[in-house]
Design an enzyme around this catalytic site. Structure first.
Site, PDB file in Angstrom:
ATOM      1  N   PHE A  28       0.864  -1.193   0.000  1.00 33.90           N
ATOM      2  CA  PHE A  28       0.000   0.000   0.000  1.00 33.90           C
ATOM      3  C   PHE A  28       0.906   1.251   0.000  1.00 33.90           C
ATOM      4  O   PHE A  28       0.769   2.143   0.819  1.00 33.90           O
ATOM      5  CB  PHE A  28      -0.937   0.014   1.213  1.00 33.90           C
TER       6      PHE A  28
ATOM      7  N   ASP B  73       1.063  -1.023  -4.891  1.00 35.22           N
ATOM      8  CA  ASP B  73      -0.201  -0.309  -4.673  1.00 35.22           C
ATOM      9  C   ASP B  73      -1.143  -0.677  -5.818  1.00 35.22           C
ATOM     10  O   ASP B  73      -0.708  -0.947  -6.942  1.00 35.22           O
ATOM     11  CB  ASP B  73       0.016   1.207  -4.646  1.00 35.22           C
TER      12      ASP B  73
ATOM     13  N   ASN C 112      -2.751  -5.864  -6.465  1.00 34.21           N
ATOM     14  CA  ASN C 112      -3.566  -5.976  -5.268  1.00 34.21           C
ATOM     15  C   ASN C 112      -2.723  -6.683  -4.200  1.00 34.21           C
ATOM     16  O   ASN C 112      -2.238  -7.789  -4.423  1.00 34.21           O
ATOM     17  CB  ASN C 112      -4.813  -6.815  -5.602  1.00 34.21           C
TER      18      ASN C 112
ATOM     19  N   ASP D 177       0.437  -0.599   5.212  1.00 30.18           N
ATOM     20  CA  ASP D 177      -0.279   0.653   5.524  1.00 30.18           C
ATOM     21  C   ASP D 177      -1.551   0.723   4.673  1.00 30.18           C
ATOM     22  O   ASP D 177      -1.667   1.558   3.764  1.00 30.18           O
ATOM     23  CB  ASP D 177       0.641   1.864   5.259  1.00 30.18           C
TER      24      ASP D 177
ATOM     25  N   CYS E  70      -5.503   2.830  10.053  1.00 29.49           N
ATOM     26  CA  CYS E  70      -6.009   4.201  10.219  1.00 29.49           C
ATOM     27  C   CYS E  70      -7.513   4.172  10.490  1.00 29.49           C
ATOM     28  O   CYS E  70      -8.202   5.162  10.273  1.00 29.49           O
ATOM     29  CB  CYS E  70      -5.653   5.072   9.024  1.00 29.49           C
TER      30      CYS E  70
HETATM   31  C1  LIG Z   1      -3.234   4.675   3.643  1.00 30.43           C
HETATM   32  S1  LIG Z   1      -2.803   4.728   1.967  1.00 30.43           S
HETATM   33  C2  LIG Z   1      -1.106   4.374   1.982  1.00 30.43           C
HETATM   34  C3  LIG Z   1      -0.249   5.554   2.269  1.00 30.43           C
HETATM   35  C4  LIG Z   1       1.243   5.344   2.040  1.00 30.43           C
HETATM   36  N1  LIG Z   1       1.753   4.234   2.784  1.00 30.43           N
HETATM   37  C5  LIG Z   1       2.006   6.605   2.371  1.00 30.43           C
HETATM   38  O1  LIG Z   1       2.697   6.627   3.388  1.00 30.43           O
HETATM   39  O2  LIG Z   1       1.921   7.587   1.622  1.00 30.43           O
HETATM   40  C6  LIG Z   1      -3.517   3.283   1.321  1.00 30.43           C
HETATM   41  C7  LIG Z   1      -3.125   2.944  -0.106  1.00 30.43           C
HETATM   42  O3  LIG Z   1      -3.612   1.626  -0.367  1.00 30.43           O
HETATM   43  C8  LIG Z   1      -3.956   1.525  -1.732  1.00 30.43           C
HETATM   44  N2  LIG Z   1      -4.825   0.334  -1.831  1.00 30.43           N
HETATM   45  C9  LIG Z   1      -6.120   0.182  -1.449  1.00 30.43           C
HETATM   46  N3  LIG Z   1      -6.510  -1.101  -1.581  1.00 30.43           N
HETATM   47  C10 LIG Z   1      -5.431  -1.790  -2.046  1.00 30.43           C
HETATM   48  C11 LIG Z   1      -5.191  -3.163  -2.367  1.00 30.43           C
HETATM   49  N4  LIG Z   1      -6.133  -4.089  -2.204  1.00 30.43           N
HETATM   50  N5  LIG Z   1      -3.971  -3.504  -2.823  1.00 30.43           N
HETATM   51  C12 LIG Z   1      -3.004  -2.571  -2.980  1.00 30.43           C
HETATM   52  N6  LIG Z   1      -3.176  -1.264  -2.690  1.00 30.43           N
HETATM   53  C13 LIG Z   1      -4.356  -0.877  -2.218  1.00 30.43           C
HETATM   54  C14 LIG Z   1      -4.556   2.870  -2.077  1.00 30.43           C
HETATM   55  O4  LIG Z   1      -4.427   3.122  -3.461  1.00 30.43           O
HETATM   56  C15 LIG Z   1      -3.696   3.803  -1.201  1.00 30.43           C
HETATM   57  O5  LIG Z   1      -2.640   4.343  -1.973  1.00 30.43           O
END
Ligand SMILES: C[S@@+](CC[C@H](N)C(=O)[O-])C[C@H]1O[C@@H](n2cnc3c(N)ncnc32)[C@H](O)[C@@H]1O
Length: 396
Positions: free
Chosen positions: A230, A251, A278, A299, A339
């Site tokens: 993520f 991501d 994913n 995250d 979060c």
């Molecule tokens: C809380 S943010 C992460 C923030 C990042 N770690 C940072 O410090 O800037 C969550 C991220 O998860 C991604 N996301 C959501 N579902 C996902 C999945 N099933 N697999 C991969 N990425 C995913 C979103 O696109 C988003 O960028």
């Protein structure tokens, strides 16, 4: 350019004993069910609030739509005029003076956490991003923008009022510019790592500023082969790159991954690779292929958006933490975050402990952390504490 629409006329709203007790024990919200008489209060007005005996409880924003009917600005009788708002903004800046010396990207105003309910102001160098998340701050938007210009001379103020919570206040969701011209991108610097931020179109207000201090904590323990799940624009990945042999960031968003790649190039980080995938699928594949890592960051987005989705959220957190623990070499570290406000730190630790048992790994707690200090938790208002970050080490 702006008009001053700070409320001058004060309506008196009466609340019941439960509501008054809540405020007197430190909270800032009163629910609609605890409002006895709203009289002729209008949505967005600042009202004087009294208890059933007629004693003053304080002054608050009134909402005619949200279940949170009153958001308290003060428990005193002081005049809430333009200078009052200026002073509160200055106080926020004063509390962040040491942060502003370290980075040009931080949260200047954290709503309830800064006694400025429903107002968020994020700073990306000279571009400010504002969110007015209730009828109260929405009505004061022009005044607040004007005060920000007078006090901090930003180049631009962007309005990121596309957050879903605005619908609870009967407010439309919109994005725009309140002052100056919005740039497509701004370059920010966090601890020597540079990032391009898109304040108008990026997730949240452009970046996840709440993880800034956790990036440094992760860097302290990261080593070997790292996996940043993520990753968004590569926040953790690029911070840990200097202490790792290689880093893979994943991501689901192809836009986020493209931006992460550009950030890696900007920092000359040659040991970092990004992949759009994913995470739930990717970690299963790594396991099936016998791949191992020494550092894993998790995250994810908030799985529990409300209390009703808590049970399925727990399953989601358990799943990714279990997979990650299985993928770690002995001595490997897990930096795992949630979060979701509804998931307490205690519940989160329980999930990690359960995952460790199922993965048959012995796990040591290295650090319990929260959101960065520019997102201060206001004691008495648990809703201001949403981010939990646990650093753990697999020792067996
Ligand atoms: C809380 S943010 C992460 C923030 C990042 N770690 C940072 O410090 O800037 C969550 C991220 O998860 C991604 N996301 C959501 N579902 C996902 C999945 N099933 N697999 C991969 N990425 C995913 C979103 O696109 C988003 O960028």
């Amino acid at each position: 350019m702006f008009c001053d629409n700070v409320s001058a006329v004060m309506t008196r709203v009466k609340i019941n004993t439960r509501g008054a007790k809540r405020i007197r024990s430190g909270h800032l919200w009163v629910y609609r069910s605890d409002v006895r008489e709203a009289n002729d209060a209008l949505g967005g007005q600042i009202v004087r609030v009294a208890d059933e005996a007629g004693n003053s409880v304080g002054q608050a924003f009134y909402s005619d739509r949200s279940e949170i009917a009153l958001r308290f600005l003060t428990t005193s009788e002081e005049a809430i005029d333009r200078e009052w708002w200026r002073a509160r903004l200055r106080q926020c800046a004063g509390r962040r003076a040491s942060i502003a010396r370290e980075t040009n990207a931080y949260r200047l105003v954290y709503s309830e956490g800064d006694l400025l309910p429903s107002l968020i102001v994020d700073v990306y160098d000279d571009v400010f991003v504002m969110q007015t998340l209730s009828q109260g701050t929405e009505q004061l938007k022009s005044t607040l923008a004007e005060l920000l210009v007078e006090e901090f001379t930003p180049r631009t103020i962007v309005e990121r009022n596309d957050a879903r919570v605005r619908e609870l206040e009967g407010l439309e969701r919109r994005t725009g510019t309140l002052y100056g011209e919005a740039p497509e991108e701004v370059e920010i610097n966090q601890h020597g790592v540079r990032f391009f931020v898109s304040p108008v179109s990026g997730q949240k207000t452009g970046a996840f500023l709440d993880q800034r201090e956790n990036y440094l904590a992760a860097r302290r323990v990261a080593h070997g082969r790292a996996l940043d799940c993520f990753t968004f624009n590569g926040g953790f990945a690029l911070h840990v790159a200097s202490s790792c042999e290689s880093v893979l960031g994943i991501d689901i968003s192809t836009d986020a991954i493209a931006a992460a790649g550009r950030n890696a190039a900007r920092n000359g980080a040659r040991n970092v690779e990004f992949r759009a995938a994913n995470v739930f699928d990717a970690v299963r594949e790594f396991e099936a292929n016998g791949e191992r890592f020494d550092t894993i960051v998790l995250d994810p987005p908030a799985f529990a958006k409300n209390r009703a989705s808590l049970a399925s959220a727990v399953r989601g957190y358990k799943e990714i933490n279990l997979r990650a623990l299985k993928l770690l070499n002995p001595g490997g570290v897990l930096v795992t975050c949630t979060c979701s406000y509804h998931l307490t730190e205690e519940m989160f630790l329980e999930i990690i402990a359960d995952a460790a048992l199922d993965a048959r790994r012995r796990v040591q707690l290295v650090e319990k952390r929260g959101q960065s200090s520019d997102h201060p938790v206001l004691l008495g208002v648990p809703e201001t504490h949403y981010l939990k970050c646990v650093i753990a080490r697999v020792i067996d």
